[in-house]
Design an enzyme around this catalytic site. Structure first.
Site, PDB file in Angstrom:
ATOM      1  N   THR A 230      56.886  18.787  21.703  1.00  0.00           N
ATOM      2  CA  THR A 230      56.799  17.641  22.523  1.00  0.00           C
ATOM      3  C   THR A 230      57.945  16.529  22.119  1.00  0.00           C
ATOM      4  O   THR A 230      58.205  16.440  21.056  1.00  0.00           O
ATOM      5  CB  THR A 230      55.692  17.104  22.504  1.00  0.00           C
ATOM      6  OG1 THR A 230      54.459  17.895  23.007  1.00  0.00           O
ATOM      7  CG2 THR A 230      55.503  15.661  23.471  1.00  0.00           C
TER       8      THR A 230
ATOM      9  N   ARG B  86      47.792  25.531  32.174  1.00  0.00           N
ATOM     10  CA  ARG B  86      47.196  25.177  31.010  1.00  0.00           C
ATOM     11  C   ARG B  86      48.009  23.692  30.945  1.00  0.00           C
ATOM     12  O   ARG B  86      49.155  23.409  31.239  1.00  0.00           O
ATOM     13  CB  ARG B  86      47.950  26.023  29.987  1.00  0.00           C
ATOM     14  CG  ARG B  86      47.557  25.303  28.394  1.00  0.00           C
ATOM     15  CD  ARG B  86      48.750  24.862  27.796  1.00  0.00           C
ATOM     16  NE  ARG B  86      48.487  24.434  26.666  1.00  0.00           N
ATOM     17  CZ  ARG B  86      49.183  23.542  25.765  1.00  0.00           C
ATOM     18  NH1 ARG B  86      50.410  23.180  26.200  1.00  0.00           N
ATOM     19  NH2 ARG B  86      49.100  23.524  24.250  1.00  0.00           N
TER      20      ARG B  86
ATOM     21  N   GLY C  81      48.057  20.620  28.050  1.00  0.00           N
ATOM     22  CA  GLY C  81      48.115  20.327  26.445  1.00  0.00           C
ATOM     23  C   GLY C  81      47.637  18.801  26.327  1.00  0.00           C
ATOM     24  O   GLY C  81      47.200  18.197  27.263  1.00  0.00           O
ATOM     25  N   ASP C  82      47.893  18.408  25.171  1.00  0.00           N
ATOM     26  CA  ASP C  82      47.308  17.217  24.459  1.00  0.00           C
ATOM     27  C   ASP C  82      48.363  16.109  25.072  1.00  0.00           C
ATOM     28  O   ASP C  82      47.889  15.040  25.140  1.00  0.00           O
ATOM     29  CB  ASP C  82      47.559  16.939  23.365  1.00  0.00           C
ATOM     30  CG  ASP C  82      48.823  17.475  22.730  1.00  0.00           C
ATOM     31  OD1 ASP C  82      49.519  18.253  22.860  1.00  0.00           O
ATOM     32  OD2 ASP C  82      49.440  16.181  21.810  1.00  0.00           O
TER      33      ASP C  82
ATOM     34  N   THR D  93      53.243  15.621  18.366  1.00  0.00           N
ATOM     35  CA  THR D  93      53.866  16.668  18.842  1.00  0.00           C
ATOM     36  C   THR D  93      53.198  17.806  17.957  1.00  0.00           C
ATOM     37  O   THR D  93      52.838  17.489  16.634  1.00  0.00           O
ATOM     38  CB  THR D  93      55.384  16.785  18.643  1.00  0.00           C
ATOM     39  OG1 THR D  93      55.868  17.897  19.131  1.00  0.00           O
ATOM     40  CG2 THR D  93      55.938  16.637  17.112  1.00  0.00           C
ATOM     41  N   GLY D  94      52.767  19.209  18.643  1.00  0.00           N
ATOM     42  CA  GLY D  94      52.361  20.047  17.902  1.00  0.00           C
ATOM     43  C   GLY D  94      51.459  20.932  18.648  1.00  0.00           C
ATOM     44  O   GLY D  94      51.632  21.239  19.858  1.00  0.00           O
TER      45      GLY D  94
ATOM     46  N   GLY E 223      48.905  21.615  20.862  1.00  0.00           N
ATOM     47  CA  GLY E 223      48.191  20.698  21.673  1.00  0.00           C
ATOM     48  C   GLY E 223      46.685  20.717  21.685  1.00  0.00           C
ATOM     49  O   GLY E 223      45.896  20.100  21.801  1.00  0.00           O
TER      50      GLY E 223
END
Length: 316
Positions: A169, A197, A199-200, A219-220, A222
């Site tokens: 991200t 899907r 994500g976070d 970032t990472g 999610g």
């Protein structure tokens, strides 16, 4: 990564950081600064957001973004976007609507049209390097063989190595001259993710948070950020325990590693203390302030320490 590739990525980070900081130096708001920085990365095909977004399992680019104004506590997010050129600007429009916080899919894209944002054909997001990453994902996993995207005929084709390109991200945090904070986060998500899907990134409190005390963008992995409520967790540690951004970020990333996730966060508080903490192999990052002579400082690798609280953490 070749030296030329590294130079190009550093230049992209430099331009984004420079663009956001220029807004602040001209007296602009933190909200304007983070939008400018993230739009610069969305328009750069090297980053996994906007133009450089990865493909999902069906070979479609589905984008998402979020925005938060620490001064007012207002938040906005959008997800499942396929035709909005700059998702971060849509997230801000949603935030400023005073009616909704989170829009998705066709309805979100209709709202983008209504508010005059740039709408593009889905092919705008197609890039050769992301498509080849998408195909490689299928060649490595039989579980994805039911996808509508077929790659079997290309197994013997020569495919470039794009492993150096950021898959995470993009985000920005800023503190303006009035002492106000803001954060903006945008992504194309996970390569070959399941269709639909989320994500976070568009989930307020997971990948994004800003209040009067602190601003965070993550970032990472999610799914782990969602389970942990990472951004809000850091904010609460800072507020209730009195931890610095560096301490709160480090302890949160250690916990992230313990539950099987990885990633990183950028955190900035209202006094100007900040951290860029990650528990992954590296994190593309940069910052700019009077301390850097108003010139962006850029880092990529674990070994680089571009600020006092630029921390790579691992399990003790």
């Amino acid at each position: 990564m070749t030296s030329a590739e590294e130079k190009e990525l550093r230049a992209g980070l430099y331009r984004a950081t420079e663009r956001g900081y220029a807004v602040l130096r001209s007296g602009g708001t933190a909200a304007d600064a983070v939008e400018a920085a993230v739009r610069a990365m969305e328009d750069n095909p090297l980053f996994n957001a906007g133009k450089g977004a990865v493909f999902n399992i069906k070979g479609v680019n589905q984008l998402e973004a979020s925005f938060m104004d620490g001064r007012t506590g207002a938040a906005g997010a959008a997800t499942l976007l396929t035709v909005v050129r700059n998702p971060i600007s849509l997230a801000r429009k949603v935030m400023e609507s005073d009616r909704h916080v989170f829009l998705g899919g066709a309805g979100a894209e209709d709202y983008a049209r209504e508010t005059g944002l740039d709408i593009v054909h889905p092919s705008y997001f197609w890039t050769k390097h992301r498509w080849e990453q998408h195909e490689r994902g299928f060649l490595r996993s039989d579980s994805l063989s039911t996808s509508s995207t077929r790659v079997g005929d290309r197994e013997n084709d020569e495919v470039g190595d794009y492993s150096h390109l950021p898959m995470g991200t993009v985000g920005a945090v800023a503190l303006d001259a009035m002492g106000n904070l803001a954060t903006a986060t945008s992504t194309g998500g996970m390569s070959n993710k399941w269709d639909g899907r989320i994500g976070d990134t568009p989930i307020i409190g997971a990948g994004t948070w800003a209040d009067r005390n602190i601003a965070i963008s993550g970032t990472g992995a999610g799914e782990f950020f969602i389970r942990q409520g990472t951004a809000r967790y850091i904010a609460l540690r800072a507020k209730l325990l009195g931890e610095t951004p560096a301490a709160a970020g480090e302890l949160t990333m250690i916990e992230m590693k313990r539950i099987g996730g990885d990633g990183g966060v950028i955190c900035l508080d209202s006094t100007g203390r900040f951290t860029m903490t990650f528990c992954s192999d590296g994190m593309y990052r940069g910052y700019c302030s009077a301390q850097t002579g108003h010139v962006p400082a850029i880092g990529i690798f674990q070994s680089e320490k571009i600020a006092p609280d630029d921390n790579h953490v691992s399990l003790p």
